[in-house]
Design an enzyme around this catalytic site. Structure first.
Site, PDB file in Angstrom:
ATOM      1  N   GLY A   1     -13.871   2.618 -17.698  1.00  0.00           N
ATOM      2  CA  GLY A   1     -12.657   1.990 -17.196  1.00  0.00           C
ATOM      3  C   GLY A   1     -12.853   0.986 -16.098  1.00  0.00           C
TER       4      GLY A   1
ATOM      5  CG  ASN B   1     -10.480   4.084  -9.679  1.00  0.00           C
ATOM      6  OD1 ASN B   1     -10.660   2.888  -9.841  1.00  0.00           O
ATOM      7  ND2 ASN B   1     -10.420   4.947 -10.685  1.00  0.00           N
ATOM      8  CB  VAL B   2      -8.389   3.279  -3.096  1.00  0.00           C
ATOM      9  CG1 VAL B   2      -9.405   2.184  -2.789  1.00  0.00           C
ATOM     10  CG2 VAL B   2      -7.144   2.711  -3.770  1.00  0.00           C
TER      11      VAL B   2
ATOM     12  CG  HIS C   1     -13.927  -0.705  -3.972  1.00  0.00           C
ATOM     13  ND1 HIS C   1     -13.529  -1.156  -5.208  1.00  0.00           N
ATOM     14  CD2 HIS C   1     -15.136  -1.282  -3.757  1.00  0.00           C
ATOM     15  CE1 HIS C   1     -14.443  -1.967  -5.712  1.00  0.00           C
ATOM     16  NE2 HIS C   1     -15.428  -2.050  -4.855  1.00  0.00           N
TER      17      HIS C   1
ATOM     18  CE1 TYR D   1      -3.382  -2.962   0.695  1.00  0.00           C
ATOM     19  CE2 TYR D   1      -4.355  -1.016  -0.318  1.00  0.00           C
ATOM     20  CZ  TYR D   1      -4.417  -2.359  -0.010  1.00  0.00           C
ATOM     21  OH  TYR D   1      -5.485  -3.115  -0.429  1.00  0.00           O
TER      22      TYR D   1
ATOM     23  CB  CYS E   1      -7.584   2.173  14.996  1.00  0.00           C
ATOM     24  SG  CYS E   1      -7.021   1.218  16.410  1.00  0.00           S
TER      25      CYS E   1
ATOM     26  N   PRO F   1     -11.516   0.371 -23.709  1.00  0.00           N
ATOM     27  CG  PRO F   1      -9.205   0.418 -23.331  1.00  0.00           C
ATOM     28  CD  PRO F   1     -10.520   0.731 -22.715  1.00  0.00           C
TER      29      PRO F   1
ATOM     30  CB  CYS G   1      -4.666   3.740  16.817  1.00  0.00           C
ATOM     31  SG  CYS G   1      -6.018   4.735  17.435  1.00  0.00           S
TER      32      CYS G   1
HETATM   33  N1  APR Z   1      -9.453   3.992 -20.499  1.00  0.00           N
HETATM   34  C1  APR Z   1     -10.594   3.306 -20.218  1.00  0.00           C
HETATM   35  N2  APR Z   1     -10.597   2.011 -19.751  1.00  0.00           N
HETATM   36  C2  APR Z   1      -9.399   1.411 -19.614  1.00  0.00           C
HETATM   37  C3  APR Z   1      -8.170   2.058 -19.915  1.00  0.00           C
HETATM   38  C4  APR Z   1      -8.228   3.409 -20.377  1.00  0.00           C
HETATM   39  N3  APR Z   1      -7.129   4.103 -20.669  1.00  0.00           N
HETATM   40  N4  APR Z   1      -7.152   1.188 -19.660  1.00  0.00           N
HETATM   41  C5  APR Z   1      -7.727   0.021 -19.214  1.00  0.00           C
HETATM   42  N5  APR Z   1      -9.074   0.154 -19.193  1.00  0.00           N
HETATM   43  C6  APR Z   1     -10.087  -0.817 -18.767  1.00  0.00           C
HETATM   44  C7  APR Z   1      -9.714  -2.279 -18.977  1.00  0.00           C
HETATM   45  O1  APR Z   1     -10.072  -2.713 -20.281  1.00  0.00           O
HETATM   46  C8  APR Z   1     -10.552  -2.960 -17.892  1.00  0.00           C
HETATM   47  O2  APR Z   1     -11.855  -3.258 -18.397  1.00  0.00           O
HETATM   48  O3  APR Z   1     -10.232  -0.670 -17.370  1.00  0.00           O
HETATM   49  C9  APR Z   1     -10.700  -1.879 -16.803  1.00  0.00           C
HETATM   50  C10 APR Z   1      -9.919  -2.164 -15.525  1.00  0.00           C
HETATM   51  O4  APR Z   1     -10.486  -3.298 -14.933  1.00  0.00           O
HETATM   52  P1  APR Z   1      -9.925  -3.849 -13.534  1.00  0.00           P
HETATM   53  O5  APR Z   1      -8.459  -3.864 -13.576  1.00  0.00           O
HETATM   54  O6  APR Z   1     -10.655  -5.108 -13.263  1.00  0.00           O
HETATM   55  O7  APR Z   1     -10.356  -2.707 -12.512  1.00  0.00           O
HETATM   56  P2  APR Z   1     -11.769  -2.418 -11.864  1.00  0.00           P
HETATM   57  O8  APR Z   1     -12.897  -2.815 -12.722  1.00  0.00           O
HETATM   58  O9  APR Z   1     -11.746  -1.034 -11.389  1.00  0.00           O
HETATM   59  O10 APR Z   1     -11.691  -3.403 -10.578  1.00  0.00           O
HETATM   60  C11 APR Z   1     -12.628  -3.266  -9.614  1.00  0.00           C
HETATM   61  O11 APR Z   1     -11.524  -4.843  -8.203  1.00  0.00           O
HETATM   62  O12 APR Z   1      -9.531  -5.576  -7.519  1.00  0.00           O
HETATM   63  C12 APR Z   1     -10.620  -4.899  -7.115  1.00  0.00           C
HETATM   64  O13 APR Z   1     -10.807  -3.243  -5.472  1.00  0.00           O
HETATM   65  C13 APR Z   1     -10.276  -3.483  -6.719  1.00  0.00           C
HETATM   66  O14 APR Z   1     -11.483  -1.459  -7.225  1.00  0.00           O
HETATM   67  C14 APR Z   1     -10.978  -2.640  -7.777  1.00  0.00           C
HETATM   68  C15 APR Z   1     -12.076  -3.545  -8.254  1.00  0.00           C
END
Ligand code: APR
Length: 256
Positions: A202, A115-116, A132, A80, A140, A229, A161
């Site tokens: 994304g 996203n975090v 998330h 992290y 803590c 994409p 803490c």
């Molecule tokens: N623009 C748009 N989409 C994109 C780009 C880009 N430049 N680059 C990659 N992607 C897409 C990929 O094709 C994929 O579908 O973003 C997506 C990322 O998917 P993951 O890696 O699975 O991420 P996410 O869907 O946010 O995961 C959800 O899973 O692991 C846990 O807690 C973690 O928040 C996360 C959650």
């Protein structure tokens, strides 16, 4: 082909798809934005399941579970801290900035992100909710006290803490854990208020609640749009699929 009215794969389709989304956005009062790791990919933050994704290099059960933390908190914090460093050094990209300018341009916008990182807020988005959690918050394990800590590197790892001396963990949602109620409630209430356009940007949409929000927004009248994409779980459900990087596509959707 989707059960929606027109995915936009292919050049002619792509322009027609963008025009349809632009027209709808131009008259929109309420826009829901669901984002995932892909929206931060162009800022240099790896996704989870993409080519260079975290879960390709690391075993999530060894890093993103309570059991992993109980077993070896230093190992989990090491990961992290690395990610906190990446986020601290990253800059919002044109996708984040386009969403912030959409919000400033009039419609009521809610960004519900998995996203975090804090790149939406750093780009200027005001209405952002983190499903998330946040990588710059710690909680803590003893007394449950949560606080923001943006120091990088952390002076002490694992951090402790101030109130009870308990071990602090990243205040993010790990696998197998309950989601924090307020982002879920806030997103649900936003959808209940009606949505004109819902943008899914994304994310693999692998989690049922993300799929649920997208489908509920569509039932609430939204034009459901995917920006990614690659194909995802939702690609067969959306009205318009815009295939490509968010940083390239989003600015073209909101330009006045
Ligand atoms: N623009 C748009 N989409 C994109 C780009 C880009 N430049 N680059 C990659 N992607 C897409 C990929 O094709 C994929 O579908 O973003 C997506 C990322 O998917 P993951 O890696 O699975 O991420 P996410 O869907 O946010 O995961 C959800 O899973 O692991 C846990 O807690 C973690 O928040 C996360 C959650």
């Amino acid at each position: 082909m989707s059960d929606g009215a027109g995915a936009a794969d292919g050049a002619g389709g792509a322009q027609a798809g963008r025009d349809r989304v632009r027209r709808r956005l131009a008259g929109s009062g309420r826009v829901l934005v669901l984002t995932g790791a892909g929206v931060s990919a162009e800022s240099g933050i790896p996704t989870f399941r993409g080519e260079d994704g975290w879960w390709k290099q690391e075993d999530p059960t060894k890093l993103a579970t309570q059991a992993a933390f109980d077993r070896d908190p230093s190992h989990v914090w090491e990961w992290y801290e690395y990610r906190r460093g990446l986020v601290a050094e990253a800059e919002p990209n044109p996708a984040h900035r386009a969403l912030a300018s959409l919000e400033r341009s009039g419609p009521e916008v809610l960004v519900a992100t998995q996203n975090v990182d804090d790149l939406h807020e750093r780009a200027g988005s005001q209405a952002v909710t983190h499903i998330h959690g946040s990588i710059f918050r710690v909680r803590c394990q003893g007394c449950g006290r949560e606080r923001e800590d943006r120091r990088h590197p952390l002076p002490e790892r694992p951090p402790r803490c101030d109130a009870c001396g308990g071990l602090e963990r990243p205040a993010v949602v790990w696998f197998g854990e309950m989601l924090p109620p307020s982002p879920i409630r806030r997103t649900g209430q936003f959808i209940d208020g009606g949505v004109d356009v819902a943008l899914v940007i994304g994310t693999e949409a692998s989690f049922g609640y993300i799929q649920g929000f997208a489908r509920a927004a569509r039932r609430a009248g939204a034009l459901l749009v995917e920006v990614n994409p690659s194909h995802t779980v939702l690609s067969g459900v959306v009205d318009v699929r815009l295939a490509g990087p968010a940083g390239e596509i989003l600015p073209t959707l909101f330009e006045r």
